[in-house]
Design a protein around this motif. Structure first.
Motif, short mmCIF file in Angstrom:
data_model
loop_
_atom_site.label_atom_id
_atom_site.label_comp_id
_atom_site.label_asym_id
_atom_site.label_seq_id
_atom_site.Cartn_x
_atom_site.Cartn_y
_atom_site.Cartn_z
N SER A 23 0.82 -1.47 0.07
CA SER A 23 -0.04 0.00 0.15
C SER A 23 0.85 1.23 0.18
CB SER A 23 -0.90 0.00 1.14
OG SER A 23 -0.11 0.35 2.44
N PHE A 25 1.59 2.87 2.71
CA PHE A 25 0.87 3.67 3.39
C PHE A 25 1.36 3.32 4.98
CE2 PHE A 25 -2.88 4.93 5.96
CZ PHE A 25 -3.15 6.30 5.44
N GLU A 45 2.13 -5.54 6.61
CA GLU A 45 1.51 -6.17 5.19
C GLU A 45 1.97 -7.58 4.96
OE1 GLU A 45 1.37 -2.89 2.45
OE2 GLU A 45 -0.05 -1.83 3.70
N ALA A 52 -2.81 -8.16 6.00
CA ALA A 52 -2.24 -6.96 6.52
C ALA A 52 -2.64 -6.79 7.87
CB ALA A 52 -2.62 -5.76 5.77
N GLU A 56 -2.73 -0.37 14.95
CA GLU A 56 -3.39 -0.56 16.22
C GLU A 56 -3.59 -1.66 16.71
OE1 GLU A 56 -4.44 0.79 13.33
OE2 GLU A 56 -5.68 2.32 13.31
N ILE A 76 -2.86 7.58 16.80
CA ILE A 76 -2.68 7.09 15.27
C ILE A 76 -2.19 8.14 14.34
CG2 ILE A 76 -3.87 5.52 13.80
CD1 ILE A 76 -5.95 5.18 16.06
N SER A 86 -8.01 7.77 11.27
CA SER A 86 -9.02 7.25 12.30
C SER A 86 -8.89 5.65 11.83
CB SER A 86 -10.30 7.59 12.29
OG SER A 86 -11.07 7.41 11.07
N1 THU Z 1 -3.79 0.71 8.20
C1 THU Z 1 -3.33 0.79 9.59
O1 THU Z 1 -2.39 0.45 9.99
N2 THU Z 1 -4.22 1.44 10.42
C2 THU Z 1 -5.25 2.45 10.01
O2 THU Z 1 -5.93 3.15 10.81
C3 THU Z 1 -5.50 2.44 8.73
C4 THU Z 1 -5.05 1.28 7.88
C5 THU Z 1 -3.05 0.00 7.28
C6 THU Z 1 -3.60 -1.13 6.84
C7 THU Z 1 -2.71 -1.33 5.46
O3 THU Z 1 -1.41 -1.66 5.84
C8 THU Z 1 -2.60 0.08 4.94
O4 THU Z 1 -2.47 1.02 6.17
C9 THU Z 1 -3.56 0.59 4.05
O5 THU Z 1 -4.72 0.51 4.18
#
Ligand code: THU
Length: 134
Positions: A23, A25, A45, A52, A56, A76, A86
């Motif tokens: 991702s 992300f 992931e 994944a 949290e 977060i 969130s």
């Molecule tokens: N993800 C989190 O770890 N926490 C969140 O609050 C939102 C999503 C992660 C899951 C995945 O690895 C990536 O962010 C994209 O969704």
């Protein structure tokens, strides 16, 4: 017993270890236990995408493994989201297992913007807690 600043900085540090090659992300979480101990989590992931694990839940699992059962606050953070991040629905459910309705969630965006909410706000119509007491 600790402040928001410490928790936010910890979540920022946790995001540095994010394993998110798919991702791209990155997410970090810092969870404060009732005794003041702070536990970090990051998203992990997998090449089988559906596996994944969110930041949290990583933090919750570390803390519960350490014997913790009650948490008062969580921060977060994602350096990849301007919008304060969130938790997903699955994580809200898991957090609500161990956080009371008045517990605090601090969402932090990449520019440091914050938004603070209670567990009750992010998990309305919470149910099934009495399954434990039967
Ligand atoms: N993800 C989190 O770890 N926490 C969140 O609050 C939102 C999503 C992660 C899951 C995945 O690895 C990536 O962010 C994209 O969704």
């Amino acid at each position: 017993m600790g402040n928001d600043e410490e928790l936010v900085e910890s979540a920022m540090r946790a995001a540095e270890n994010s394993y998110s090659p798919y991702s791209k992300f990155r997410v970090g979480a810092a969870l404060r236990a009732a005794d003041g101990t702070v536990y970090l989590g990051t998203n992990v992931e997998n090449r089988s995408y559906g596996l994944a694990i969110c930041a949290e839940r990583s933090a919750i699992v570390r803390a519960v493994t350490d014997g913790q059962r009650r948490f008062t606050d969580i921060a977060i953070y994602s350096p990849d989201s301007v919008e304060p991040l969130s938790p997903c629905g699955a994580c809200r459910q898991v957090l609500s297992e161990f956080m009371r309705p008045e517990a605090r969630l601090i969402f932090v965006g990449s520019n440091g913007a914050r938004s603070v909410h209670s567990m009750a706000e992010v998990m309305p119509f919470d149910a099934l807690h009495d399954l434990k007491d039967r």
